[in-house]
Design an enzyme around this catalytic site. Structure first.
Site, PDB file in Angstrom:
ATOM      1  N   ASN A 210       0.873  -1.322   0.002  1.00 13.45           N
ATOM      2  CA  ASN A 210      -0.189   0.182   0.078  1.00 13.45           C
ATOM      3  C   ASN A 210       0.750   1.258   0.019  1.00 13.45           C
ATOM      4  OD1 ASN A 210       0.403   0.912   2.905  1.00 13.45           O
ATOM      5  ND2 ASN A 210      -0.527  -1.165   3.101  1.00 13.45           N
ATOM      6  N   ASP A 278      -4.828  -5.845   5.004  1.00  7.27           N
ATOM      7  CA  ASP A 278      -5.635  -6.509   5.639  1.00  7.27           C
ATOM      8  C   ASP A 278      -5.840  -8.230   5.413  1.00  7.27           C
ATOM      9  OD1 ASP A 278      -7.208  -4.773   7.225  1.00  7.27           O
ATOM     10  OD2 ASP A 278      -7.661  -3.750   5.195  1.00  7.27           O
ATOM     11  N   PRO A 306      -3.642 -11.354  10.846  1.00  9.69           N
ATOM     12  CA  PRO A 306      -3.893 -11.076  12.261  1.00  9.69           C
ATOM     13  C   PRO A 306      -3.911  -9.542  12.321  1.00  9.69           C
ATOM     14  CG  PRO A 306      -1.581 -11.549  11.742  1.00  9.69           C
ATOM     15  CD  PRO A 306      -2.321 -11.797  10.566  1.00  9.69           C
ATOM     16  N   ILE A 308      -3.046  -6.980  14.393  1.00  7.94           N
ATOM     17  CA  ILE A 308      -1.703  -6.607  15.392  1.00  7.94           C
ATOM     18  C   ILE A 308      -2.198  -5.764  16.693  1.00  7.94           C
ATOM     19  CG2 ILE A 308       0.335  -5.943  15.770  1.00  7.94           C
ATOM     20  CD1 ILE A 308       0.595  -6.589  12.499  1.00  7.94           C
ATOM     21  N   LYS A 344     -11.453  -2.895  19.073  1.00  9.51           N
ATOM     22  CA  LYS A 344      -9.868  -3.548  19.056  1.00  9.51           C
ATOM     23  C   LYS A 344      -9.541  -3.212  20.380  1.00  9.51           C
ATOM     24  CE  LYS A 344      -8.931  -2.638  14.253  1.00  9.51           C
ATOM     25  NZ  LYS A 344      -7.895  -2.747  13.308  1.00  9.51           N
TER      26      LYS A 344
HETATM   27  O1  C5P Z   1      -9.109  -1.818  10.756  1.00 14.54           O
HETATM   28  P1  C5P Z   1      -8.043  -0.985  10.328  1.00 14.54           P
HETATM   29  O2  C5P Z   1      -7.143  -1.293   9.493  1.00 14.54           O
HETATM   30  O3  C5P Z   1      -8.792   0.360   9.841  1.00 14.54           O
HETATM   31  O4  C5P Z   1      -7.629  -0.475  11.728  1.00 14.54           O
HETATM   32  C1  C5P Z   1      -6.354   0.595  11.712  1.00 14.54           C
HETATM   33  C2  C5P Z   1      -5.549   0.357  13.140  1.00 14.54           C
HETATM   34  O5  C5P Z   1      -5.301  -0.800  13.331  1.00 14.54           O
HETATM   35  C3  C5P Z   1      -4.170   1.046  13.173  1.00 14.54           C
HETATM   36  O6  C5P Z   1      -3.536   1.594  14.021  1.00 14.54           O
HETATM   37  C4  C5P Z   1      -3.238  -0.212  12.421  1.00 14.54           C
HETATM   38  O7  C5P Z   1      -1.988  -0.188  12.666  1.00 14.54           O
HETATM   39  C5  C5P Z   1      -4.041  -1.389  13.218  1.00 14.54           C
HETATM   40  N1  C5P Z   1      -4.056  -2.729  12.436  1.00 14.54           N
HETATM   41  C6  C5P Z   1      -3.210  -3.607  12.897  1.00 14.54           C
HETATM   42  N2  C5P Z   1      -3.115  -4.705  12.169  1.00 14.54           N
HETATM   43  C7  C5P Z   1      -4.005  -5.131  11.309  1.00 14.54           C
HETATM   44  C8  C5P Z   1      -4.740  -3.891  10.731  1.00 14.54           C
HETATM   45  C9  C5P Z   1      -4.751  -2.762  11.226  1.00 14.54           C
HETATM   46  O8  C5P Z   1      -2.348  -3.393  13.745  1.00 14.54           O
HETATM   47  N3  C5P Z   1      -4.150  -6.368  10.528  1.00 14.54           N
END
Ligand code: C5P
Length: 400
Positions: A210, A278, A306, A308, A344
């Site tokens: 990305n 994702d 996963p 994180i 989260k």
């Molecule tokens: O669900 P989304 O990607 O919008 O969530 C964004 C937040 O979750 C950010 O803080 C991103 O660093 C974290 N994130 C993560 N692992 C993922 C997806 C998002 O830590 N697989």
């Protein structure tokens, strides 16, 4: 901010810019700071011990094997009485010695023996600064917590133009003040920061990625370190330079990022600024996928990565005390960000609108809403560095 009563051990290495060390000593003395100088053999080609001594009003040390020096003070003792070791100018040679841990003269021996913070002000020819060896040395020094000021860009003594000029003495003085006088409210805290994109392999040569640059996450890591935190930055392949004074763990995939974050625990603070993919390809090919003339394109089966942030923020003994997530949205910003905070289990969410018209994604500015349990707090549009400084200050306030 006052340097009164502070002591700097100034190492002057070789280079045409060594004369600027004299002005730096003058500024430090004027600010009430004690200065003791170590002059390398190379440095002594450009400035004399006598000038350094006259300005610093202190004995100048030049020789590792001087019996008098060793009995009077010794290479270990020399930095013990200093609050900060400054190398200005720092030649490519002394930086390489520091990176390799060499100790073949007084300056390099002091640098290997010291347990005090070290600030280097590099100065060299533009191509020496741009050489892969110097870049690797600087990355190594940054990862060990060495602070860096400069170099500046401009016309050089060798009739070339570019980065490599020693920073001006007032800028070096400001960097010294920032290190010696700034409050360190996060001293003793460990902060984990994720940054950059992840790369998810399709086959050994192709990947899903990305547009994240890592700018905001790297700036947050630097801002937390500036407030005294010990920072572990887990970074995907970012397109910005490594921040100084933080430990960098480089990863490519989301799975590697999760493993690196778990290995970095325990942490008092965790900021998840990475743009994690994702999905990954369910079973990446081990060999390069070949196109066959007239053949159908391959169908890529994706599987979720996963989360994180959600994994590390889940309740349990290893949960960091303050967990900050990011939410980049293009619509219904507040509702999505609040939902993300709850789902989260994050304490705070830094929410921003990344619609293309905002120019935020990959740009140098950010306009955020800080979502906490108390509600939303809109921040003005700021440079990403300033957002980082303000967020680090808010974190320090919350942990006070
Ligand atoms: O669900 P989304 O990607 O919008 O969530 C964004 C937040 O979750 C950010 O803080 C991103 O660093 C974290 N994130 C993560 N692992 C993922 C997806 C998002 O830590 N697989």
């Amino acid at each position: 901010m006052s340097l009164t009563g502070k002591r700097v051990l100034l190492i002057v290495s070789g280079g045409i810019a060594a004369f600027k060390a004299l002005e730096l000593i003058r500024l430090l003395r004027k600010a009430g700071c004690g200065v003791t100088c170590v002059l390398t053999k190379g440095g002594a080609q450009f400035v004399t011990p006598l000038s350094l001594q006259a300005l610093s009003e202190h004995k100048v040390y030049t020789d590792l094997f001087s019996l008098t020096d060793e009995s009077e003070m010794g290479h270990i003792q020399l930095s013990r009485s200093a609050d900060l070791v400054v190398v200005a100018p720092a030649s490519a040679d002394i930086l390489a010695k520091m990176a390799a841990g060499l100790a073949d003269d007084l300056a390099s021996t002091v640098l290997l023996a010291t347990d005090k913070p070290v600030l280097v002000a590099p100065a060299m020819n533009v191509r020496m600064w741009g050489h892969a060896a110097t870049k690797a040395n600087m990355a190594m020094l940054s990862s060990r917590g060495i602070h860096v000021v400069g170099p500046d860009e401009g016309a050089m003594a060798c009739n070339e133009f570019g980065p490599g000029r020693l920073s001006e003495p007032p800028a070096i003085l400001a960097a010294i003040e920032a290190l010696l006088c700034a409050p360190k409210p996060l001293a003793g805290k460990h902060a984990l920061v994720t940054s950059g994109p992840t790369h998810e392999p399709i086959d050994p040569v192709r990947y899903i990625a990305n547009r994240s640059s890592g700018k905001q996450g790297h700036a947050i890591a630097a801002a937390l370190a500036a407030l005294g935190a010990r920072v572990t930055l887990v970074s995907g392949p970012a397109s910005v330079p490594d921040p100084a004074g933080v430990k960098i763990v480089r990863i490519e995939t989301a799975a590697e990022m999760l493993a690196a974050c778990q290995a970095a625990l325990p942490a008092d603070i965790a900021v998840f600024a990475a743009a994690v993919a994702d999905w990954r390809v369910a079973s990446a090919a081990h060999q390069k996928m070949k196109k066959t003339p007239g053949g159908a394109p391959p169908a890529l089966e994706l599987t979720p990565n996963p989360d994180i942030l959600a994994t590390i923020a889940a309740a349990g003994p290893a949960r960091p005390g303050l967990v900050v997530g990011f939410a980049a949205e293009t619509h219904d910003l507040i509702a999505h960000a609040q939902d993300k905070r709850r789902r989260k289990n994050a304490d705070w969410i830094v929410a921003n609108d990344v619609s293309p018209a905002t120019g935020i994604m990959g740009g140098s500015e950010n306009e955020i809403l800080l979502i906490t349990a108390e509600g939303e707090e809109p921040w003005p549009r700021l440079a990403k560095d300033e957002v980082a400084t303000r967020l680090a200050a808010r974190i320090a306030e919350a942990l006070a």
